[in-house]
Design a protein around this motif. Structure first.
Motif, PDB file in Angstrom:
ATOM      1  N   GLY A   1     -10.848  -9.461  -0.522  1.00 38.06           N
ATOM      2  CA  GLY A   1     -10.903  -8.341  -1.341  1.00 38.06           C
ATOM      3  C   GLY A   1     -10.754  -7.060  -0.773  1.00 38.06           C
ATOM      4  N   GLY A   2     -10.819  -6.170  -1.505  1.00 36.83           N
ATOM      5  CA  GLY A   2     -10.419  -4.990  -1.119  1.00 36.83           C
ATOM      6  C   GLY A   2     -10.821  -3.869  -2.257  1.00 36.83           C
ATOM      7  N   CYS A   3     -10.190  -2.567  -1.926  1.00 33.26           N
ATOM      8  CA  CYS A   3     -10.608  -1.600  -2.879  1.00 33.26           C
ATOM      9  C   CYS A   3      -9.458  -0.439  -2.329  1.00 33.26           C
ATOM     10  CB  CYS A   3     -11.827  -1.097  -3.209  1.00 33.26           C
ATOM     11  SG  CYS A   3     -12.549  -0.396  -1.768  1.00 33.26           S
ATOM     12  N   CYS A   4      -9.299   0.396  -3.210  1.00 32.94           N
ATOM     13  CA  CYS A   4      -8.281   1.502  -3.186  1.00 32.94           C
ATOM     14  C   CYS A   4      -8.871   2.741  -4.234  1.00 32.94           C
ATOM     15  CB  CYS A   4      -6.768   1.348  -3.455  1.00 32.94           C
ATOM     16  SG  CYS A   4      -5.779   2.956  -3.213  1.00 32.94           S
ATOM     17  N   TYR A   5      -9.399   3.775  -3.331  1.00 36.15           N
ATOM     18  CA  TYR A   5     -10.074   4.829  -3.963  1.00 36.15           C
ATOM     19  C   TYR A   5      -9.079   5.657  -4.703  1.00 36.15           C
ATOM     20  CZ  TYR A   5     -14.789   3.529  -2.656  1.00 36.15           C
ATOM     21  OH  TYR A   5     -15.909   3.047  -2.354  1.00 36.15           O
TER      22      TYR A   5
ATOM     23  N   LYS B   1       0.767  -1.209   0.089  1.00 37.28           N
ATOM     24  CA  LYS B   1      -0.021   0.040  -0.051  1.00 37.28           C
ATOM     25  C   LYS B   1       0.942   1.301   0.010  1.00 37.28           C
ATOM     26  CE  LYS B   1      -3.848  -2.065   2.650  1.00 37.28           C
ATOM     27  NZ  LYS B   1      -4.644  -2.097   3.690  1.00 37.28           N
TER      28      LYS B   1
END
Length: 67
Positions: free
Chosen positions: A60-64, A9
């Motif tokens: 799962g995941g996300c990154c704006y 990250k």
């Protein structure tokens, strides 16, 4: 040896930070896959550190993004 998801990250930062990730059998292999996917060597050093997350089960995941 099973595949794991390795996640870095706060890398590849231009205006906002991004993420790097790879499905691999080892951290070293994951690092090589991510660095090989870069279109420049400028950010390669950011993957010298240990990944922030290593997943061994479905995740799962996300990154704006922003700008």
């Amino acid at each position: 040896m099973k595949l794991k998801l390795y996640v870095w990250k706060n890398v590849l930062e231009d205006y906002t930070a991004g993420i790097g990730f790879a499905m691999a059998r080892s951290e070293e292999s994951a690092r090589k896959l991510v660095v090989a996917s870069l279109d420049t060597d400028y950010f390669a050093h950011q993957f010298d550190r240990a990944p922030d997350e290593v997943h061994t089960v479905p995740a799962g995941g996300c990154c704006y993004g922003g700008g």
